[in-house]
Design an enzyme around this catalytic site. Sequence first.
Site, PDB file in Angstrom:
ATOM      1  N   ALA A  11       0.797  -1.201   0.018  1.00  0.00           N
ATOM      2  CA  ALA A  11       0.031  -0.028   0.239  1.00  0.00           C
ATOM      3  C   ALA A  11       0.840   1.252   0.168  1.00  0.00           C
ATOM      4  CB  ALA A  11      -0.958   0.135   1.024  1.00  0.00           C
ATOM      5  N   ARG A  16      10.793   7.216  -1.134  1.00  0.00           N
ATOM      6  CA  ARG A  16      12.313   7.317  -1.548  1.00  0.00           C
ATOM      7  C   ARG A  16      12.764   6.907  -3.031  1.00  0.00           C
ATOM      8  NH1 ARG A  16      14.248   3.706   3.430  1.00  0.00           N
ATOM      9  NH2 ARG A  16      12.038   3.208   3.272  1.00  0.00           N
ATOM     10  N   GLN A  75      -6.187  -0.180   1.717  1.00  0.00           N
ATOM     11  CA  GLN A  75      -5.714   0.550   3.107  1.00  0.00           C
ATOM     12  C   GLN A  75      -5.546   2.018   2.467  1.00  0.00           C
ATOM     13  OE1 GLN A  75      -1.695   0.275   4.190  1.00  0.00           O
ATOM     14  NE2 GLN A  75      -2.210   0.424   6.284  1.00  0.00           N
ATOM     15  N   THR A  81       2.532  -1.437   8.956  1.00  0.00           N
ATOM     16  CA  THR A  81       2.453  -2.718   8.632  1.00  0.00           C
ATOM     17  C   THR A  81       1.379  -3.642   9.308  1.00  0.00           C
ATOM     18  OG1 THR A  81       4.221  -3.203   9.809  1.00  0.00           O
ATOM     19  CG2 THR A  81       4.964  -2.940   7.447  1.00  0.00           C
ATOM     20  N   ARG A 336       8.420  -2.515 -37.542  1.00  0.00           N
ATOM     21  CA  ARG A 336       7.631  -2.162 -36.553  1.00  0.00           C
ATOM     22  C   ARG A 336       6.307  -2.990 -36.338  1.00  0.00           C
ATOM     23  NH1 ARG A 336       6.452   3.029 -39.494  1.00  0.00           N
ATOM     24  NH2 ARG A 336       4.916   3.496 -37.918  1.00  0.00           N
ATOM     25  N   ASN A 389       1.824   4.746 -48.555  1.00  0.00           N
ATOM     26  CA  ASN A 389       0.843   4.202 -48.055  1.00  0.00           C
ATOM     27  C   ASN A 389      -0.320   5.315 -47.282  1.00  0.00           C
ATOM     28  OD1 ASN A 389       2.681   4.808 -46.018  1.00  0.00           O
ATOM     29  ND2 ASN A 389       1.817   3.168 -44.632  1.00  0.00           N
ATOM     30  N   SER A 408      15.000  -0.561 -58.562  1.00  0.00           N
ATOM     31  CA  SER A 408      15.449   0.622 -57.630  1.00  0.00           C
ATOM     32  C   SER A 408      14.584   1.862 -57.624  1.00  0.00           C
ATOM     33  CB  SER A 408      16.933   0.876 -57.828  1.00  0.00           C
ATOM     34  OG  SER A 408      17.547  -0.138 -57.683  1.00  0.00           O
TER      35      SER A 408
HETATM   36  C1  UD1 Z   1       9.489  -2.706   7.680  1.00  0.00           C
HETATM   37  C2  UD1 Z   1       9.757  -3.597   9.012  1.00  0.00           C
HETATM   38  C3  UD1 Z   1      11.022  -3.585   9.381  1.00  0.00           C
HETATM   39  C4  UD1 Z   1      11.811  -4.544   8.443  1.00  0.00           C
HETATM   40  C5  UD1 Z   1      11.662  -3.953   6.977  1.00  0.00           C
HETATM   41  C6  UD1 Z   1      12.018  -5.002   5.770  1.00  0.00           C
HETATM   42  C7  UD1 Z   1       7.521  -2.918  10.410  1.00  0.00           C
HETATM   43  C8  UD1 Z   1       7.183  -2.194  11.411  1.00  0.00           C
HETATM   44  N1  UD1 Z   1       8.827  -2.810  10.008  1.00  0.00           N
HETATM   45  O1  UD1 Z   1      10.204  -1.770   7.883  1.00  0.00           O
HETATM   46  O2  UD1 Z   1      11.188  -4.369  10.884  1.00  0.00           O
HETATM   47  O3  UD1 Z   1      13.074  -4.556   8.620  1.00  0.00           O
HETATM   48  O4  UD1 Z   1      10.230  -3.705   6.836  1.00  0.00           O
HETATM   49  O5  UD1 Z   1      11.920  -4.327   4.643  1.00  0.00           O
HETATM   50  O6  UD1 Z   1       6.907  -3.812   9.884  1.00  0.00           O
HETATM   51  N2  UD1 Z   1       2.952  -1.032   3.914  1.00  0.00           N
HETATM   52  C9  UD1 Z   1       1.687  -1.113   3.722  1.00  0.00           C
HETATM   53  N3  UD1 Z   1       0.961   0.072   4.655  1.00  0.00           N
HETATM   54  C10 UD1 Z   1       1.340   0.585   5.567  1.00  0.00           C
HETATM   55  C11 UD1 Z   1       2.902   0.472   5.761  1.00  0.00           C
HETATM   56  C12 UD1 Z   1       3.816  -0.159   4.756  1.00  0.00           C
HETATM   57  O7  UD1 Z   1       0.947  -1.502   2.882  1.00  0.00           O
HETATM   58  O8  UD1 Z   1       0.893   1.146   6.337  1.00  0.00           O
HETATM   59  C13 UD1 Z   1       3.706  -1.893   2.969  1.00  0.00           C
HETATM   60  C14 UD1 Z   1       4.768  -1.070   2.302  1.00  0.00           C
HETATM   61  O9  UD1 Z   1       4.156  -0.706   1.004  1.00  0.00           O
HETATM   62  C15 UD1 Z   1       6.053  -2.042   1.914  1.00  0.00           C
HETATM   63  C16 UD1 Z   1       5.847  -3.033   3.129  1.00  0.00           C
HETATM   64  O10 UD1 Z   1       4.716  -2.806   3.852  1.00  0.00           O
HETATM   65  O11 UD1 Z   1       5.694  -3.030   0.997  1.00  0.00           O
HETATM   66  C17 UD1 Z   1       7.132  -2.350   4.262  1.00  0.00           C
HETATM   67  O12 UD1 Z   1       6.592  -1.150   4.663  1.00  0.00           O
HETATM   68  P1  UD1 Z   1       7.894  -0.127   4.579  1.00  0.00           P
HETATM   69  O13 UD1 Z   1       7.402   1.379   5.239  1.00  0.00           O
HETATM   70  O14 UD1 Z   1       8.844  -0.146   3.724  1.00  0.00           O
HETATM   71  O15 UD1 Z   1       8.701  -0.736   6.176  1.00  0.00           O
HETATM   72  P2  UD1 Z   1      10.072  -0.541   6.553  1.00  0.00           P
HETATM   73  O16 UD1 Z   1      10.024   0.720   7.349  1.00  0.00           O
HETATM   74  O17 UD1 Z   1      11.090  -0.809   5.410  1.00  0.00           O
HETATM   75 CA    CA Z   2       9.218   2.656   6.358  1.00  0.00          CA
END
Ligand code: UD1
Ligand code: CA
Length: 469
Positions: A11, A16, A75, A81, A336, A389, A408
């Site tokens: 989500a 970055r 979401q 997460t 093409r 064409n 030609s």
């Molecule tokens: C998360 C973990 C961290 C781990 C790392 C590995 C948690 C709190 N932290 O951190 O421990 O080392 O991944 O890569 O779980 N996402 C959602 N909804 C949200 C937040 C995130 O769907 O509200 C999805 C993001 O799109 C992504 C994944 O969850 O695919 C991880 O989220 P991200 O924000 O990248 O987590 P990290 O801070 O990297």
């Molecule tokens: Ca994050």
Amino acid sequence: MENIATIILAAGKGTRMKSDLVKVLHPLLGVPMLSYPIDLSLNEIRAEKTIVVIGHQADRIKERFEDPRIQFAIQEEQLGTGHAVLKALPFLGKFNGTVLILCGDVPLVKPRTVRSFIDDFWREETVLSVLTAVVEDPDGYGRILRDQGGWLKGIVEEKDASAKEKEIKEVNTGIFCVKASFLSEGIREIGQENAQAEYYLTDLVEIARRKGLGCSAHTVSDPVEVMGINTRIDLATANEVLRQEKLRDLMLSGVTVIDPKATYVDRTVEVGRDTVLYPNCILQGKTKIGQRCVIESNSKIADSQIGDEVTIRSSCVITESRIEKGAIIGPFAHLRPLSEVKGRAKIGNFVEVKKSVIGRGSKANHLAYIGDSLVGEEVNIGAGTITCNYDGFEKHQTIIGDRVFVGSNVELVAPVKVGSDSSIGAGTTVTRDVPEGALAISRVKQKNIRGWSKKTEFRRRKSTEQKKE
Ligand code: UD1
Ligand code: CA
């Protein structure tokens, strides 16, 4: 063996990446990042359910991955997460097996690794297991806390970690196995009391421990598999890993790759044995290349079918086309979309073909444009031939029979038909149909003016003198 349901977290926006495109749709080896965990769930693990949690650009993601086997949970706000998994929960329904949690931005993990992770989880009979990695630089990852027995005690996020905890090099990959029964109950107990005021999925570990339930952790042998993609630098690193894997697979199946450092083959491309890929060739999309072909340097082939024993010489661009056995293309040819080159036909340098069929054994060896045309068998198309064409409003078709000789510098003003076994004289502009076996010729009759150089001698001399002055 228990049933498996997969929840894929996707989500987030991917701030970055500094992109207008949501992170999980960025391509890796020609397919969106998110297709890796989805493919793992659908085709490798063969999960009973595959639930993808989406938020940013949800419609775009849904459209790209439309499949009756996938359920999308929305979401709206990314509150963490833990919150993301909560949103997936209703889709689990009465499911009562193992929930596998994957991340949309951790695409390199191998099916083999996930399978053995699940097997270990089943063997141990804990309620939760996390896949971990030991890395040199754990910056940004959640750290793994183990008790004296080696069991998982907790996961602390970087931003909440003490100086001592930050020294831990074992990190959370974001991949979990959780018993559905524990997940549905434990997830509701997650709070937001942390540095980021987010619902951390990782808090599940402490919640389980509080209930006296066991948690485990398993370390991957190759940390590269679980790298998270956050920036375009990570994207390039991951792409390189996948590219080399793809080339290795091709080489092991009998394809010669002269320089794996400089050969670019999408994940979706197939190449037959004894085909040779020269440096800097780029094979993309649904391209399928037959056996014993030669693809020379700097050629880019996308979404095309290439038969056996075809030679693609250097610097060709081929898109959505079909080339049959034994044909020779290039150097510097442009096919093409919707071009079809039949067996043994030749398309030479600086020839452009669009939406046309070039019959068996026919040749257009130099400098030509063939668009919206049907060219029969054993036809010779001379240098400089152009099918006109487009009349400024619409496209029209040129139909050329078998064994036609096109001299030609011929223009074929479409719509026009050229009968089989006919010839067209060099420099002719064909505006009317040519009957079978005829010679078509339209030229201004040549005049020779005798003594021309004598007549102009005086002027020539004068201009040389002026230059000297
Ligand atoms: C998360 C973990 C961290 C781990 C790392 C590995 C948690 C709190 N932290 O951190 O421990 O080392 O991944 O890569 O779980 N996402 C959602 N909804 C949200 C937040 C995130 O769907 O509200 C999805 C993001 O799109 C992504 C994944 O969850 O695919 C991880 O989220 P991200 O924000 O990248 O987590 P990290 O801070 O990297
Ligand atoms: Ca994050």
